[in-house]
Design a protein around this motif. Structure first.
Motif, PDB file in Angstrom:
ATOM      1  N   MET A   8      47.265  47.881  39.883  1.00  0.00           N
ATOM      2  CA  MET A   8      46.832  47.456  41.201  1.00  0.00           C
ATOM      3  C   MET A   8      45.945  48.518  41.826  1.00  0.00           C
ATOM      4  O   MET A   8      46.237  49.699  41.734  1.00  0.00           O
ATOM      5  N   GLU A   9      44.936  48.086  42.519  1.00  0.00           N
ATOM      6  CA  GLU A   9      44.060  48.996  43.214  1.00  0.00           C
ATOM      7  C   GLU A   9      44.168  48.709  44.700  1.00  0.00           C
ATOM      8  O   GLU A   9      44.123  47.570  45.128  1.00  0.00           O
ATOM      9  N   ASP A  10      44.338  49.754  45.500  1.00  0.00           N
ATOM     10  CA  ASP A  10      44.465  49.593  46.942  1.00  0.00           C
ATOM     11  C   ASP A  10      43.484  50.549  47.599  1.00  0.00           C
ATOM     12  O   ASP A  10      43.381  51.701  47.197  1.00  0.00           O
ATOM     13  N   ASN A  11      42.760  50.069  48.591  1.00  0.00           N
ATOM     14  CA  ASN A  11      41.848  50.950  49.295  1.00  0.00           C
ATOM     15  C   ASN A  11      41.995  50.756  50.796  1.00  0.00           C
ATOM     16  O   ASN A  11      42.737  49.916  51.255  1.00  0.00           O
ATOM     17  N   THR A  12      41.265  51.526  51.581  1.00  0.00           N
ATOM     18  CA  THR A  12      41.431  51.507  53.021  1.00  0.00           C
ATOM     19  C   THR A  12      40.811  50.303  53.703  1.00  0.00           C
ATOM     20  O   THR A  12      41.047  50.081  54.877  1.00  0.00           O
ATOM     21  N   SER A  13      40.033  49.494  53.019  1.00  0.00           N
ATOM     22  CA  SER A  13      39.396  48.345  53.654  1.00  0.00           C
ATOM     23  C   SER A  13      40.293  47.118  53.693  1.00  0.00           C
ATOM     24  O   SER A  13      39.888  46.076  54.156  1.00  0.00           O
ATOM     25  N   GLY A  14      41.527  47.227  53.220  1.00  0.00           N
ATOM     26  CA  GLY A  14      42.438  46.092  53.263  1.00  0.00           C
ATOM     27  C   GLY A  14      42.298  45.160  52.083  1.00  0.00           C
ATOM     28  O   GLY A  14      42.691  44.019  52.152  1.00  0.00           O
ATOM     29  N   GLU A  15      41.754  45.645  50.985  1.00  0.00           N
ATOM     30  CA  GLU A  15      41.593  44.819  49.791  1.00  0.00           C
ATOM     31  C   GLU A  15      42.521  45.330  48.701  1.00  0.00           C
ATOM     32  O   GLU A  15      42.678  46.523  48.510  1.00  0.00           O
ATOM     33  N   ILE A  16      43.138  44.385  47.998  1.00  0.00           N
ATOM     34  CA  ILE A  16      43.996  44.725  46.875  1.00  0.00           C
ATOM     35  C   ILE A  16      43.589  43.827  45.715  1.00  0.00           C
ATOM     36  O   ILE A  16      43.458  42.622  45.883  1.00  0.00           O
ATOM     37  N   ALA A  17      43.382  44.415  44.547  1.00  0.00           N
ATOM     38  CA  ALA A  17      43.033  43.635  43.363  1.00  0.00           C
ATOM     39  C   ALA A  17      43.883  44.131  42.206  1.00  0.00           C
ATOM     40  O   ALA A  17      44.255  45.294  42.155  1.00  0.00           O
ATOM     41  N   GLY A  18      44.206  43.222  41.295  1.00  0.00           N
ATOM     42  CA  GLY A  18      45.018  43.647  40.162  1.00  0.00           C
ATOM     43  C   GLY A  18      44.948  42.667  39.021  1.00  0.00           C
ATOM     44  O   GLY A  18      44.557  41.510  39.186  1.00  0.00           O
ATOM     45  N   THR A  19      45.307  43.148  37.838  1.00  0.00           N
ATOM     46  CA  THR A  19      45.406  42.305  36.658  1.00  0.00           C
ATOM     47  C   THR A  19      46.682  42.693  35.919  1.00  0.00           C
ATOM     48  O   THR A  19      47.140  43.826  36.010  1.00  0.00           O
ATOM     49  N   LYS A  20      47.247  41.725  35.189  1.00  0.00           N
ATOM     50  CA  LYS A  20      48.422  42.033  34.379  1.00  0.00           C
ATOM     51  C   LYS A  20      48.570  40.983  33.293  1.00  0.00           C
ATOM     52  O   LYS A  20      48.033  39.884  33.375  1.00  0.00           O
ATOM     53  N   MET A  21      49.327  41.337  32.287  1.00  0.00           N
ATOM     54  CA  MET A  21      49.659  40.422  31.195  1.00  0.00           C
ATOM     55  C   MET A  21      51.180  40.384  31.124  1.00  0.00           C
ATOM     56  O   MET A  21      51.833  41.415  31.291  1.00  0.00           O
ATOM     57  N   ASN A  22      51.749  39.187  30.902  1.00  0.00           N
ATOM     58  CA  ASN A  22      53.207  39.116  30.864  1.00  0.00           C
ATOM     59  C   ASN A  22      53.749  39.798  29.609  1.00  0.00           C
ATOM     60  O   ASN A  22      53.009  40.146  28.697  1.00  0.00           O
ATOM     61  N   LYS A  23      55.073  39.997  29.560  1.00  0.00           N
ATOM     62  CA  LYS A  23      55.690  40.767  28.477  1.00  0.00           C
ATOM     63  C   LYS A  23      55.476  40.155  27.100  1.00  0.00           C
ATOM     64  O   LYS A  23      55.355  40.857  26.113  1.00  0.00           O
ATOM     65  N   LYS A  24      55.414  38.838  27.016  1.00  0.00           N
ATOM     66  CA  LYS A  24      55.223  38.180  25.723  1.00  0.00           C
ATOM     67  C   LYS A  24      53.760  38.156  25.298  1.00  0.00           C
ATOM     68  O   LYS A  24      53.448  37.814  24.167  1.00  0.00           O
ATOM     69  N   GLY A  25      52.847  38.465  26.207  1.00  0.00           N
ATOM     70  CA  GLY A  25      51.429  38.472  25.889  1.00  0.00           C
ATOM     71  C   GLY A  25      50.805  37.092  25.790  1.00  0.00           C
ATOM     72  O   GLY A  25      49.722  36.941  25.253  1.00  0.00           O
ATOM     73  N   ASP A  26      51.493  36.066  26.324  1.00  0.00           N
ATOM     74  CA  ASP A  26      50.942  34.714  26.222  1.00  0.00           C
ATOM     75  C   ASP A  26      50.230  34.258  27.488  1.00  0.00           C
ATOM     76  O   ASP A  26      49.704  33.164  27.538  1.00  0.00           O
ATOM     77  N   SER A  27      50.197  35.086  28.543  1.00  0.00           N
ATOM     78  CA  SER A  27      49.426  34.734  29.728  1.00  0.00           C
ATOM     79  C   SER A  27      48.912  35.991  30.416  1.00  0.00           C
ATOM     80  O   SER A  27      49.514  37.055  30.331  1.00  0.00           O
ATOM     81  N   ALA A  67      45.482  37.221  56.224  1.00  0.00           N
ATOM     82  CA  ALA A  67      44.822  37.347  54.932  1.00  0.00           C
ATOM     83  C   ALA A  67      44.050  36.063  54.684  1.00  0.00           C
ATOM     84  O   ALA A  67      44.618  35.044  54.344  1.00  0.00           O
ATOM     85  N   VAL A  68      42.764  36.082  54.942  1.00  0.00           N
ATOM     86  CA  VAL A  68      41.954  34.878  54.768  1.00  0.00           C
ATOM     87  C   VAL A  68      41.772  34.581  53.283  1.00  0.00           C
ATOM     88  O   VAL A  68      41.856  33.443  52.870  1.00  0.00           O
ATOM     89  N   VAL A  69      41.567  35.597  52.495  1.00  0.00           N
ATOM     90  CA  VAL A  69      41.347  35.381  51.069  1.00  0.00           C
ATOM     91  C   VAL A  69      42.505  35.985  50.292  1.00  0.00           C
ATOM     92  O   VAL A  69      42.708  37.187  50.301  1.00  0.00           O
ATOM     93  N   GLY A  70      43.267  35.131  49.681  1.00  0.00           N
ATOM     94  CA  GLY A  70      44.269  35.538  48.713  1.00  0.00           C
ATOM     95  C   GLY A  70      44.063  34.619  47.539  1.00  0.00           C
ATOM     96  O   GLY A  70      44.197  33.409  47.673  1.00  0.00           O
ATOM     97  N   ALA A  71      43.685  35.149  46.399  1.00  0.00           N
ATOM     98  CA  ALA A  71      43.394  34.298  45.248  1.00  0.00           C
ATOM     99  C   ALA A  71      44.064  34.859  44.009  1.00  0.00           C
ATOM    100  O   ALA A  71      44.213  36.072  43.866  1.00  0.00           O
ATOM    101  N   GLU A  72      44.478  33.952  43.136  1.00  0.00           N
ATOM    102  CA  GLU A  72      45.109  34.348  41.890  1.00  0.00           C
ATOM    103  C   GLU A  72      44.640  33.411  40.784  1.00  0.00           C
ATOM    104  O   GLU A  72      44.542  32.200  40.998  1.00  0.00           O
ATOM    105  N   MET A  73      44.367  33.973  39.633  1.00  0.00           N
ATOM    106  CA  MET A  73      44.000  33.174  38.471  1.00  0.00           C
ATOM    107  C   MET A  73      44.949  33.538  37.335  1.00  0.00           C
ATOM    108  O   MET A  73      45.134  34.716  37.031  1.00  0.00           O
ATOM    109  N   ALA A 132      45.145  37.581  37.171  1.00  0.00           N
ATOM    110  CA  ALA A 132      44.267  38.416  37.980  1.00  0.00           C
ATOM    111  C   ALA A 132      44.409  37.957  39.420  1.00  0.00           C
ATOM    112  O   ALA A 132      44.497  36.754  39.695  1.00  0.00           O
ATOM    113  N   SER A 133      44.459  38.912  40.361  1.00  0.00           N
ATOM    114  CA  SER A 133      44.639  38.534  41.760  1.00  0.00           C
ATOM    115  C   SER A 133      43.780  39.396  42.669  1.00  0.00           C
ATOM    116  O   SER A 133      43.383  40.506  42.325  1.00  0.00           O
ATOM    117  N   TYR A 134      43.500  38.833  43.839  1.00  0.00           N
ATOM    118  CA  TYR A 134      42.711  39.513  44.866  1.00  0.00           C
ATOM    119  C   TYR A 134      43.286  39.129  46.214  1.00  0.00           C
ATOM    120  O   TYR A 134      43.595  37.961  46.453  1.00  0.00           O
TER     121      TYR A 134
END
Length: 116
Positions: A1-20, A36-42, A23-25
């Motif tokens: 996860m990346e956090d900065n002072t502008s109020g934005e957080i972004a991150g990526t992860k893979m589950n333990k089994k590696g099947d999914s 939070a106007v923009v909260g998105a996850e893929m 990514a989120s913002y």
């Protein structure tokens, strides 16, 4: 996860089994009202080859009450209102519906979380 002072957080992860993979913002527009106007996850499942995109928002009505809503590309929409009526004790009303299957009944839930 990346956090900065502008109020934005972004991150990526893979589950333990590696099947999914996920990514989120998340962007906090106004920290004083916790909007939070923009909260998105893929999320992409390698097993089923299905990608789901979810977009959500939240707003603090007051310091003790929050409303949240989200929708995804599969047609699921949900919302909740949560109130902290005592310190760390929450009352939540939530609902979810499948907009692509109108014949299905929407789900409604009530929750009470009590902390001593």
């Amino acid at each position: 996860m990346e956090d900065n002072t502008s109020g934005e957080i972004a991150g990526t992860k893979m589950n333990k089994k590696g099947d999914s993979a996920n990514a989120s913002y998340y962007h906090i527009v106004n920290p004083s009202t916790n909007i939070a106007v923009v909260g998105a996850e893929m999320t992409h499942s390698f097993f089923t080859n299905v990608t789901t995109i979810t977009v959500g928002t939240q707003h603090a009505l007051d310091p003790l009450t929050t409303i949240k809503a989200r929708a995804n590309n599969a047609g699921k929409a949900s919302a909740l209102i949560q109130h902290e009526w005592r310190p760390k004790s929450l009352f939540t009303i939530s609902g979810e519906m499948d907009t692509k299957s109108i014949h299905k009944s929407p789900k409604v839930g009530l929750a009470l979380a009590l902390k001593p």
